[in-house]
Design a protein around this motif. Structure first.
Motif, short mmCIF file in Angstrom:
data_model
loop_
_atom_site.label_atom_id
_atom_site.label_comp_id
_atom_site.label_asym_id
_atom_site.label_seq_id
_atom_site.Cartn_x
_atom_site.Cartn_y
_atom_site.Cartn_z
N GLN A 118 57.57 -90.36 21.01
CA GLN A 118 56.52 -89.57 20.37
C GLN A 118 56.57 -88.20 21.42
OE1 GLN A 118 52.95 -91.40 21.86
NE2 GLN A 118 53.93 -93.33 22.44
N MET A 119 57.00 -87.69 21.97
CA MET A 119 57.35 -86.67 22.96
C MET A 119 58.29 -85.06 21.65
SD MET A 119 57.69 -86.71 26.82
CE MET A 119 58.62 -87.95 26.66
N VAL A 120 58.94 -86.36 21.26
CA VAL A 120 60.34 -85.00 20.24
C VAL A 120 58.85 -85.24 19.22
CG1 VAL A 120 61.87 -85.20 18.99
CG2 VAL A 120 62.55 -85.83 21.09
N LEU A 121 58.58 -85.98 18.40
CA LEU A 121 57.11 -86.08 17.71
C LEU A 121 56.33 -85.17 17.79
CD1 LEU A 121 56.92 -89.42 16.24
CD2 LEU A 121 58.56 -87.16 15.25
N VAL A 122 55.36 -85.60 18.94
CA VAL A 122 54.80 -83.86 19.32
C VAL A 122 55.05 -82.56 18.84
CG1 VAL A 122 52.70 -83.71 20.63
CG2 VAL A 122 53.28 -85.66 19.81
N ALA A 123 56.66 -82.41 19.79
CA ALA A 123 56.72 -81.09 20.00
C ALA A 123 56.97 -80.36 18.90
CB ALA A 123 58.03 -80.88 20.76
N SER A 124 58.34 -81.37 17.38
CA SER A 124 58.62 -80.90 16.43
C SER A 124 57.43 -81.19 15.57
CB SER A 124 59.23 -81.80 16.01
OG SER A 124 60.52 -82.28 16.61
N MET A 125 56.31 -81.03 15.69
CA MET A 125 55.25 -81.23 14.33
C MET A 125 54.28 -79.75 14.40
SD MET A 125 53.47 -85.31 13.64
CE MET A 125 53.05 -85.53 15.34
N ASN A 126 54.26 -79.44 16.12
CA ASN A 126 53.61 -78.16 16.59
C ASN A 126 54.28 -77.62 16.78
OD1 ASN A 126 50.12 -79.51 17.79
ND2 ASN A 126 52.03 -80.96 18.23
N THR A 127 55.50 -77.41 16.89
CA THR A 127 56.10 -76.22 16.03
C THR A 127 56.49 -75.69 15.07
OG1 THR A 127 57.63 -76.52 18.64
CG2 THR A 127 59.10 -75.70 16.79
N LEU A 128 56.53 -76.52 14.19
CA LEU A 128 56.42 -76.40 13.41
C LEU A 128 55.31 -75.56 12.52
CD1 LEU A 128 58.31 -79.18 10.56
CD2 LEU A 128 59.27 -76.71 11.06
N GLU A 129 54.32 -76.67 13.00
CA GLU A 129 53.14 -76.04 12.13
C GLU A 129 52.97 -74.41 13.26
OE1 GLU A 129 50.79 -80.66 12.47
OE2 GLU A 129 50.35 -79.58 14.54
#
Length: 122
Positions: A75-86
């Motif tokens: 979850q933490m990796v996904l949230v960090a990744s998605m938000n970095t891209l966005e």
């Protein structure tokens, strides 16, 4: 009801609502616009539905408590990744623009606290 259990339901609800309401049911069209901006227009609709379905799966995974620490890390990796891209590719489409990163960091912190600090009593 314990704090851990309340947070379990809250975190699962965040994934479920974002997946089902915002992406699969398309109640928040800007989610598809963000996907289109990052992954391209051609397959934005099916990819948005796929992402939403995966988010709904995350909610189920959270509620099952199967491999909870691995789940929290994912979850933490996904949230960090998605938000970095966005942040870099679609900040103008985010609800709070670049400030969205603050909410992502807070959510990551909440996930960490929920799984690695609170007593796992479920």
């Amino acid at each position: 009801m314990t704090a851990h259990r309340i947070l379990t339901y809250f975190i699962a609800a965040v994934w479920l609502i974002n997946g089902l309401a915002c992406k699969v049911l398309d109640l928040v069209p800007r989610h598809e616009q963000i996907v289109a901006r990052i992954l391209g227009d051609d397959f934005a609709k099916p990819l948005t539905i796929l992402i939403g379905t995966a988010e709904m799966g995350m909610a189920v995974w959270i509620l099952t408590r199967w491999m909870p620490r691995f789940n929290a890390i994912i979850q933490m990796v996904l949230v960090a990744s998605m938000n970095t891209l966005e942040f870099f590719m679609a900040a103008d489409l985010l609800l709070w623009g670049r400030i969205n990163v603050l909410f992502a960091v807070l959510f990551i912190g909440l996930i960490y606290y929920w799984e690695f600090v609170l007593k796992n009593d479920i």
